[in-house]
Design an enzyme around this catalytic site. Structure first.
Site, PDB file in Angstrom:
ATOM      1  N   CYS A   1      45.457  -0.075  11.896  1.00 20.44           N
ATOM      2  CA  CYS A   1      46.447   0.202  10.848  1.00 20.44           C
ATOM      3  C   CYS A   1      46.465  -0.894   9.771  1.00 20.44           C
ATOM      4  O   CYS A   1      46.804  -0.626   8.620  1.00 20.44           O
ATOM      5  CB  CYS A   1      47.837   0.333  11.454  1.00 20.44           C
ATOM      6  SG  CYS A   1      48.094   1.838  12.424  1.00 20.44           S
TER       7      CYS A   1
ATOM      8  N   ASP B   1      51.976  17.500  27.370  1.00 19.66           N
ATOM      9  CA  ASP B   1      53.102  16.612  27.053  1.00 19.66           C
ATOM     10  C   ASP B   1      54.462  17.117  27.523  1.00 19.66           C
ATOM     11  O   ASP B   1      55.478  16.487  27.233  1.00 19.66           O
ATOM     12  CB  ASP B   1      53.136  16.310  25.553  1.00 19.66           C
ATOM     13  CG  ASP B   1      53.386  17.544  24.700  1.00 19.66           C
ATOM     14  OD1 ASP B   1      53.601  18.628  25.255  1.00 19.66           O
ATOM     15  OD2 ASP B   1      53.354  17.415  23.464  1.00 19.66           O
TER      16      ASP B   1
ATOM     17  N   CYS C   1      58.296  17.951  11.232  1.00 19.33           N
ATOM     18  CA  CYS C   1      57.971  17.240   9.995  1.00 19.33           C
ATOM     19  C   CYS C   1      56.596  16.605  10.163  1.00 19.33           C
ATOM     20  O   CYS C   1      56.310  16.007  11.205  1.00 19.33           O
ATOM     21  CB  CYS C   1      59.022  16.165   9.715  1.00 19.33           C
ATOM     22  SG  CYS C   1      58.697  15.166   8.242  1.00 19.33           S
TER      23      CYS C   1
ATOM     24  N   CYS D   1      52.921   5.523   6.512  1.00 20.50           N
ATOM     25  CA  CYS D   1      53.725   6.419   7.340  1.00 20.50           C
ATOM     26  C   CYS D   1      55.199   6.039   7.310  1.00 20.50           C
ATOM     27  O   CYS D   1      56.079   6.909   7.258  1.00 20.50           O
ATOM     28  CB  CYS D   1      53.201   6.447   8.770  1.00 20.50           C
ATOM     29  SG  CYS D   1      53.127   4.842   9.605  1.00 20.50           S
TER      30      CYS D   1
ATOM     31  N   CYS E   1      58.582   8.459   5.438  1.00 21.11           N
ATOM     32  CA  CYS E   1      59.623   9.098   6.245  1.00 21.11           C
ATOM     33  C   CYS E   1      60.868   9.400   5.418  1.00 21.11           C
ATOM     34  O   CYS E   1      61.476   8.478   4.851  1.00 21.11           O
ATOM     35  CB  CYS E   1      59.989   8.216   7.435  1.00 21.11           C
ATOM     36  SG  CYS E   1      61.235   8.971   8.509  1.00 21.11           S
TER      37      CYS E   1
END
Length: 379
Positions: free
Chosen positions: A193, A139, A246, A199, A203
């Site tokens: 999903c 990446d 995180c 998710c 956050c």
């Protein structure tokens, strides 16, 4: 659980068998020469400024827009997955105020080195066996690997924009081999999903303006790793004790019920990085920082930016016993560290005590740079 070999006589399954033998946990195939919408989404992301200080995303956008923009000769892509699932819930450390939370992927050896070596070995084997040309990517290269991974069926991009695997949950590193060979693609990953928004709700900084969209400028991983200079004041308390990255949006994904602990020992967490003491980290000089994070992705961050993060975490700890270590950093050589120390002190000291220290600093009982930091950071 790993990818199964269905027909060992085909080039795809021969490649898959070799990939699994090299230590990859999954191997799928996609076409690299077909149209896709990922490039337009990237341009929209950049146009809206959501990439923040990551200017390299803008300067390489044209090459990122499509695999063939990276390499015109690419016809197929081999997508490789490496599981890095943690042994326990990585959010447990968030309740330990005097400890630092380091993202799971950075608690072991740097995955870039491990995966790149394996990719090169696989690519070399492919050329020797089938001919053609190849290029390998982790990446750090300007290739949109997550849309390619979704196209190959390695998983799908969830509402947190990361890849989700039915086999490994949200804990999967991706490597890619582009090749001039014409390989049969696997079925694309199907979004599973549903109506879940775990998710997004998890956050701490509301970094998801909508499902499947990320504003990196609000993401704690971006703030603690990519952002140079002081972290904006509006996000500092939301950092909690997160000092590098995180995992919240990844860890809450229900598909993690199928996740497995990483079998690659180099990717398993080192004890020293699982819940390190903030007091010890705040005292790191450059040599000690490099020694602690040798072979870790954290090392790329640099000591100054890392200690900045640690001091924000110290400020959020509510631990008055850490005031002395904060005071030590008020005379640090790095302005970003001094500024974070001032903010941490403002959080740990009673208002009257902090005001008294601030007044002394501004009156001249500190050097000019530190006085400036008090004035700018501690209003």
């Amino acid at each position: 659980m790993t990818t199964s070999i269905s027909d060992p006589s085909t080039p795809e399954d021969l490649i898959r068998r070799e990939a699994l033998a090299l230590g990859f946990d999954d191997c799928r195939f996609a076409r690299a020469d077909r149209p896709w919408a990922a490039g337009e989404r990237l341009f929209d992301f950049i146009a809206e400024g959501r990439h923040g200080q990551m200017s390299w995303m803008e300067t390489t956008a044209e090459r990122r827009a499509h695999p063939q923009a990276m390499w015109a000769g690419a016809r197929s892509a081999v997508l490789l997955g490496v599981n890095y699932g943690p042994e326990a819930d990585p959010r447990a450390v968030l309740s330990q105020a005097d400890r630092g939370a380091i993202s799971v992927y950075a608690q072991g050896s740097d995955y870039h080195d491990l995966i790149k070596k394996r990719l090169k070995r696989l690519a070399s084997w492919m050329v020797q066996t089938f001919g053609g040309e190849v290029k390998v990517f982790v990446d750090t290269a300007p290739l949109l690997e997550k849309p390619l991974a979704e196209a190959s069926g390695l998983g799908w991009q969830g509402k947190h924009t990361n890849l989700v695997s039915r086999q490994f949950g949200s804990w999967l590193f991706i490597g890619s081999v582009l090749t001039s060979l014409e390989l049969a693609p696997d079925a694309a990953g199907e979004d599973a999903c549903g109506s879940c928004r775990a998710c997004q709700d998890a956050c701490p900084t509301d970094a998801f303006p909508a499902p499947y969209q990320l504003d990196a400028r609000r993401c704690i991983s971006y703030l603690t790793i990519e952002l140079a200079g002081p972290i904006p004041r509006e996000f500092r308390q939301s950092l909690g004790n997160r000092i590098y990255g995180c995992d919240d949006c990844l860890a809450v994904c229900p598909w993690n019920k199928f996740a497995q602990t990483a079998r690659e020992t180099q990717l398993q967490a080192r004890a020293a990085l699982q819940a390190p003491r903030l007091e010890d980290l705040a005292r790191l000089d450059d040599a000690a920082f490099r020694a602690l994070f040798t072979k870790s992705a954290v090392k790329r961050l640099g000591r100054d930016r890392f200690v900045r993060n640690v001091l924000y975490a110290v400020g959020n700890s509510g631990e008055p016993g850490l005031v002395d270590v904060v005071r030590e950093r008020l005379s640090d050589a790095a302005p970003v560290v001094r500024g974070a120390a001032v903010w941490a002190l403002s959080q740990l000291l009673p208002a009257d005590a902090f005001s008294a220290e601030r007044a002394l600093a501004l009156l001249g009982e500190a050097d000019e740079t530190v006085r400036g930091e008090w004035a700018l950071q501690a209003d």
